[in-house]
Motif scaffolding. Sequence first.
Motif, PDB file in Angstrom:
ATOM      1  N   TYR A 150      52.119  10.087  71.812  1.00  0.00           N
ATOM      2  CA  TYR A 150      50.552  10.289  71.998  1.00  0.00           C
ATOM      3  C   TYR A 150      50.225  11.514  72.687  1.00  0.00           C
ATOM      4  N   GLY A 151      48.898  11.878  72.283  1.00  0.00           N
ATOM      5  CA  GLY A 151      48.648  12.962  72.827  1.00  0.00           C
ATOM      6  C   GLY A 151      48.634  14.313  71.867  1.00  0.00           C
ATOM      7  N   TYR A 152      47.447  15.054  72.149  1.00  0.00           N
ATOM      8  CA  TYR A 152      47.277  16.068  70.864  1.00  0.00           C
ATOM      9  C   TYR A 152      47.121  15.386  69.769  1.00  0.00           C
ATOM     10  N   SER A 153      47.066  16.081  68.528  1.00  0.00           N
ATOM     11  CA  SER A 153      46.737  15.762  67.293  1.00  0.00           C
ATOM     12  C   SER A 153      47.740  15.248  66.535  1.00  0.00           C
ATOM     13  N   GLY A 154      48.930  15.880  66.828  1.00  0.00           N
ATOM     14  CA  GLY A 154      49.969  15.507  66.123  1.00  0.00           C
ATOM     15  C   GLY A 154      51.004  16.725  66.061  1.00  0.00           C
ATOM     16  N   VAL A 155      52.038  16.602  65.311  1.00  0.00           N
ATOM     17  CA  VAL A 155      53.400  17.721  65.583  1.00  0.00           C
ATOM     18  C   VAL A 155      53.524  18.232  63.927  1.00  0.00           C
ATOM     19  N   ARG A 156      53.750  19.453  64.066  1.00  0.00           N
ATOM     20  CA  ARG A 156      54.179  20.215  62.619  1.00  0.00           C
ATOM     21  C   ARG A 156      55.341  20.808  62.651  1.00  0.00           C
ATOM     22  N   LEU A 157      56.293  20.373  61.920  1.00  0.00           N
ATOM     23  CA  LEU A 157      57.795  20.629  61.544  1.00  0.00           C
ATOM     24  C   LEU A 157      57.932  21.681  60.548  1.00  0.00           C
ATOM     25  N   PHE A 158      58.681  22.481  60.970  1.00  0.00           N
ATOM     26  CA  PHE A 158      58.887  23.947  60.101  1.00  0.00           C
ATOM     27  C   PHE A 158      60.272  23.845  59.595  1.00  0.00           C
ATOM     28  N   GLU A 159      60.513  24.303  58.460  1.00  0.00           N
ATOM     29  CA  GLU A 159      61.741  24.552  57.730  1.00  0.00           C
ATOM     30  C   GLU A 159      62.696  25.586  58.599  1.00  0.00           C
ATOM     31  N   HIS A 160      61.926  26.503  58.989  1.00  0.00           N
ATOM     32  CA  HIS A 160      62.857  27.645  59.434  1.00  0.00           C
ATOM     33  C   HIS A 160      62.560  27.996  61.149  1.00  0.00           C
ATOM     34  N   ASN A 161      63.388  28.931  61.810  1.00  0.00           N
ATOM     35  CA  ASN A 161      62.650  29.131  63.059  1.00  0.00           C
ATOM     36  C   ASN A 161      61.582  29.879  63.213  1.00  0.00           C
ATOM     37  N   ASN A 162      60.874  29.919  64.315  1.00  0.00           N
ATOM     38  CA  ASN A 162      59.640  30.663  64.528  1.00  0.00           C
ATOM     39  C   ASN A 162      58.450  30.342  63.562  1.00  0.00           C
ATOM     40  N   TYR A 163      58.598  29.010  63.110  1.00  0.00           N
ATOM     41  CA  TYR A 163      57.367  28.398  62.336  1.00  0.00           C
ATOM     42  C   TYR A 163      57.146  28.997  61.090  1.00  0.00           C
ATOM     43  N   TRP A 164      58.411  29.093  60.525  1.00  0.00           N
ATOM     44  CA  TRP A 164      58.258  29.816  59.059  1.00  0.00           C
ATOM     45  C   TRP A 164      58.935  28.773  58.165  1.00  0.00           C
ATOM     46  N   GLY A 165      58.549  29.020  56.694  1.00  0.00           N
ATOM     47  CA  GLY A 165      58.952  28.240  55.780  1.00  0.00           C
ATOM     48  C   GLY A 165      57.987  27.202  55.355  1.00  0.00           C
ATOM     49  N   SER A 166      58.496  26.102  54.762  1.00  0.00           N
ATOM     50  CA  SER A 166      57.823  24.933  54.463  1.00  0.00           C
ATOM     51  C   SER A 166      57.397  24.276  55.800  1.00  0.00           C
ATOM     52  N   SER A 167      56.373  23.286  55.788  1.00  0.00           N
ATOM     53  CA  SER A 167      56.135  22.479  56.886  1.00  0.00           C
ATOM     54  C   SER A 167      55.567  21.086  56.545  1.00  0.00           C
ATOM     55  N   ILE A 168      55.685  20.252  57.574  1.00  0.00           N
ATOM     56  CA  ILE A 168      54.957  18.836  57.439  1.00  0.00           C
ATOM     57  C   ILE A 168      54.475  18.547  58.749  1.00  0.00           C
ATOM     58  N   TYR A 169      53.160  18.317  58.600  1.00  0.00           N
ATOM     59  CA  TYR A 169      52.368  17.824  59.682  1.00  0.00           C
ATOM     60  C   TYR A 169      52.459  16.244  59.748  1.00  0.00           C
ATOM     61  N   LEU A 170      52.827  15.563  60.997  1.00  0.00           N
ATOM     62  CA  LEU A 170      52.754  14.357  61.360  1.00  0.00           C
ATOM     63  C   LEU A 170      51.674  13.926  62.343  1.00  0.00           C
ATOM     64  N   ALA A 171      51.028  12.845  62.068  1.00  0.00           N
ATOM     65  CA  ALA A 171      49.858  12.527  63.260  1.00  0.00           C
ATOM     66  C   ALA A 171      50.565  12.005  64.405  1.00  0.00           C
ATOM     67  N   LYS A 172      49.872  12.009  65.516  1.00  0.00           N
ATOM     68  CA  LYS A 172      50.227  11.618  66.908  1.00  0.00           C
ATOM     69  C   LYS A 172      50.817  10.173  66.727  1.00  0.00           C
TER      70      LYS A 172
END
Length: 204
Positions: A150-172
């Motif tokens: 819980y907290g913030y609005s959610g989390v965004r995962l990235f395929e590569h280091n340093n927030y590069w590549g494809s991504s997926i956002y998941l809600a809190k």
Amino acid sequence: MILGKTMLASVLASSLLLTLISSSVAALPPHTSQSAAKSSYSEMIVNGATFSSADAARYEAALADVRHTVVESDGTTYGYTNKADADQHIERIANEPRAEHGGGVSPIHFKSKFYDLTNFKGDLWEVPWGTNIPDFHTWSDKISSLKITYGYSGVRLFEHNNYWGSSIYLAKSAEVQDLGSRFLYPNKTWDNQASSLQFIGKEE
């Protein structure tokens, strides 16, 4: 004579057994590989239209260029080709009014949990609330299930280091038992693919 009849009966019984086994094997469904069984999420909204894996041809065609996925708190899933479009969607979510967290526990003690096996099993990696991770290091391409704090609005995962590549956002508060159920590319899922993450939005 009696021995001959006994042998004949035995041969016939063996032949019947083999026939039954062959019929049972033929009736089994064709083998499905693990990657096929863990196909992308069953429905996704792309350019305002909803596509379902029930119509495989249209679904695969629509998702061919999807590189960024946004999963809202109710599970509704959106696909975007351009990161900027996904960014705008996530920003809208982050700016939505949210209820205050309860329980009297400081959010600083909240941690998101990542597992190297499905169903929240295997090795556990806990990430403190609000801690952005530009490089998973030994956990890169290792996560198979997760629980977002819980907290913030959610989390965004990235395929590569340093927030590069494809991504997926998941809600809190999202819990994903199997990242193999989440679309990354055609014929490829998020299982063992994430290498960096960002917490999205303001603190609650």
